[in-house]
Structures are given as structure tokens and as C-alpha cells.
Design a protein around this motif. Structure first.
Motif, mmCIF file in Angstrom:
data_model
loop_
_atom_site.group_PDB
_atom_site.id
_atom_site.type_symbol
_atom_site.label_atom_id
_atom_site.label_comp_id
_atom_site.label_asym_id
_atom_site.label_seq_id
_atom_site.Cartn_x
_atom_site.Cartn_y
_atom_site.Cartn_z
ATOM 1 N N LEU A 34 0.833 -1.203 0.000
ATOM 2 C CA LEU A 34 0.000 0.000 0.000
ATOM 3 C C LEU A 34 0.868 1.253 0.000
ATOM 4 N N PRO A 35 0.361 2.353 -0.526
ATOM 5 C CA PRO A 35 1.099 3.623 -0.446
ATOM 6 C C PRO A 35 1.290 4.032 1.012
ATOM 7 N N LYS A 36 2.384 4.731 1.284
ATOM 8 C CA LYS A 36 2.659 5.157 2.656
ATOM 9 C C LYS A 36 1.560 6.069 3.198
ATOM 10 N N SER A 37 0.996 6.906 2.327
ATOM 11 C CA SER A 37 -0.082 7.784 2.778
ATOM 12 C C SER A 37 -1.288 6.974 3.235
ATOM 13 N N THR A 38 -1.587 5.898 2.512
ATOM 14 C CA THR A 38 -2.713 5.036 2.891
ATOM 15 C C THR A 38 -2.426 4.329 4.203
ATOM 16 N N VAL A 39 -1.210 3.807 4.349
ATOM 17 C CA VAL A 39 -0.824 3.119 5.580
ATOM 18 C C VAL A 39 -0.934 4.072 6.767
ATOM 19 N N HIS A 40 -0.465 5.301 6.592
ATOM 20 C CA HIS A 40 -0.525 6.283 7.681
ATOM 21 C C HIS A 40 -1.967 6.573 8.068
ATOM 22 N N ARG A 41 -2.829 6.708 7.076
ATOM 23 C CA ARG A 41 -4.249 6.988 7.342
ATOM 24 C C ARG A 41 -4.900 5.819 8.073
ATOM 25 N N VAL A 42 -4.586 4.603 7.645
ATOM 26 C CA VAL A 42 -5.133 3.412 8.298
ATOM 27 C C VAL A 42 -4.639 3.330 9.741
ATOM 28 N N LEU A 43 -3.357 3.616 9.949
ATOM 29 C CA LEU A 43 -2.794 3.560 11.296
ATOM 30 C C LEU A 43 -3.466 4.571 12.220
ATOM 31 N N GLN A 44 -3.759 5.735 11.703
ATOM 32 C CA GLN A 44 -4.444 6.735 12.519
ATOM 33 C C GLN A 44 -5.815 6.238 12.967
ATOM 34 N N THR A 45 -6.535 5.595 12.034
ATOM 35 C CA THR A 45 -7.850 5.053 12.374
ATOM 36 C C THR A 45 -7.722 3.933 13.401
#
Length: 252
Positions: A34-45
């Protein structure tokens, strides 16, 4: 880079699964595709919901809700812990590595392991899944299932060639299952992992339903197949004892 999961749920589960072995966003992105931006967003959730934690160095860890969920699951698997004496006794009698795996849906997962009396360690670990079609426990489980359950399951299985010895056609697999039914135990003769042999037997619960299996494993260079198969009566006894820990009735 491999293509990552598609839906939001799939992405969240992929990141949560990768958290077991990785902690940095870059590592998680590489592991999930996954893109890093997507991973970061998922981690925040995940962090907002208590399924992930971030430290001051920017590392992410599994959160308290993951631990709480794991604890509840382990409580349900309490009979597996009660079965440990049978597994330890089997290891003591054979000197082999002993495994106990349980069916979770259509997947087998190691829930306990007793290392053998050897300087080396098998690559298996608690929590690792194992294939139904190529492992000794998997074939013992499949062989014990009634046809009404076996047929649809075989239709869904991916018969991947784990080694040159793996049965990769339904007909070949059914032949091996027939042999397991005839003897009461299943054999993995370097079919799941090169250089490793196993003998496995099925475990049942209080209803008589198949819930998993027990196996012994050894390196092929140390034990010929006949030597390992000689342990089958001990494996069968251990499987009956583990079944008893699940409340299974004594076989008639």
C-alpha cells in the motif's frame, strides 16, 4: 511492489496483520503493498480505535484492543493449554518436534509446539498457518471430514505445489486421504517443506467434530519415513488424549 488490498476493510486488516512484524510506516507499506499515505491513514484510524499505538520515535505497535481480543480468544482455547501434558509426553517418547494445530474456519493454525531434542529448531511457530493439502495435520483433518464437508472444501482449496512431492490435483489428494483413513493417521513425506517429514492424527471436540490435529516432525536426513511412521501409535494416543481435553467421548 505487489498490488495492495483493494477495499477499506482489506487495507485495514492488511496493515493490522503487518503490525505483528513491522513497526515503521515504510516497512508496513512495503509489507502490504500500500502507499505510505494510505498506511498512515489506516494507522491513525486503528490508533483512534485502540488497535494500534504510536511511540515518540514514530514506531507503531499493536494496541490494547488487539491484546484484549487475543486474550479472549486464548480463553476460548483453554482446552489447548490443558492438552499440553499430552504433547509434552509425545515429545518425550519420540524426541521429535510436536505440533498442535486447530481449525479456525477453513484454515489450520499452530496453537502449540514442543521443540524436539535436537540442536536445530523447526521453522514452524505458534500462530503460523499451515496448508490443509500438504501437511500431515491438514491431511488428517481432511480425511476425517464427512464427504458433505470435504467436497466443498476441496473445491475451494488452492493445491499449490509446496515441494515436488505435493499432491496438486484433487484425485492425487483424495488418494492420500484414502490412505490416511485406512491407517487412522496422515503422512507428510517432504510434501510441505523440503527435508521435513511428519506424521499427524486428528483431534475432535465434545461433539465429535474435527477441530484440529497433532503431529510429530523430523528432518528427512535423520529419520527415514518408516522410522517416523513407527511413531504413529504414539501420535494417535496423544491425539486421543488431546481430544479428551476437548471433551471428546472415548472411541467405541
Amino acid at each position: 511492489m505487489t498490488e495492495g488490498p483493494g477495499g477499506a476493510v482489506e487495507k485495514a486488516l492488511a496493515v493490522l496483520d503487518a503490525l505483528a512484524e513491522h513497526s515503521r510506516v515504510t516497512e508496513l507499506a512495503r509489507a502490504t503493498g500500500l502507499p505510505k499515505s494510505t498506511v498512515h491513514r489506516v494507522l491513525q484510524t486503528l490508533a483512534e480505535q485502540g488497535f494500534a499505538l504510536a511511540d515518540r520515535q514514530g514506531n507503531y505497535l499493536a494496541g490494547p484492543k488487539v491484546l484484549a481480543l487475543a486474550g479472549r480468544v486464548l480463553q476460548r482455547l483453554d482446552p489447548a493449554r490443558r492438552a499440553r501434558p499430552a504433547l509434552a509426553a509425545l515429545q518425550g517418547e519420540t524426541g521429535c518436534a510436536v505440533h498442535f494445530a486447530m481449525l479456525l474456519g477453513a484454515e489450520l493454525v499452530y496453537v502449540d509446539k514442543v521443540e524436539g531434542d535436537k540442536p536445530y529448531r523447526m521453522a514452524s511457530r505458534v500462530g503460523m498457518s499451515l496448508p490443509l493439502h500438504s501437511s500431515a495435520i491438514g491431511k488428517a483433518v481432511l480425511a476425517a471430514l464427512p464427504e458433505v464437508e470435504l467436497a466443498p472444501l476441496l473445491g475451494r482449496l488452492r493445491l499449490t505445489a509446496r515441494t515436488p512431492r505435493t499432491a496438486v490435483s484433487p484425485a492425487a489428494l483424495r488418494d492420500r486421504l484414502a490412505g490416511a483413513r485406512a491407517t487412522g493417521f496422515a503422512v507428510d513425506d517432504e510434501e510441505n517443506e523440503p527435508g521435513v517429514r511428519c506424521v499427524g492424527a486428528v483431534v475432535r471436540d465434545h461433539t465429535g467434530a474435527v477441530v484440529g490435529g497433532v503431529s510429530v516432525s523430523a528432518l528427512a536426513l535423520e529419520q527415514e519415513l518408516a522410522e517416523l511412521v513407527a511413531h504413529a501409535p504414539r501420535v494417535l494416543r496423544a491425539a486421543r488424549e488431546v481430544s479428551s481435553a476437548f471433551g471428546a467421548p472415548e472411541p467405541g
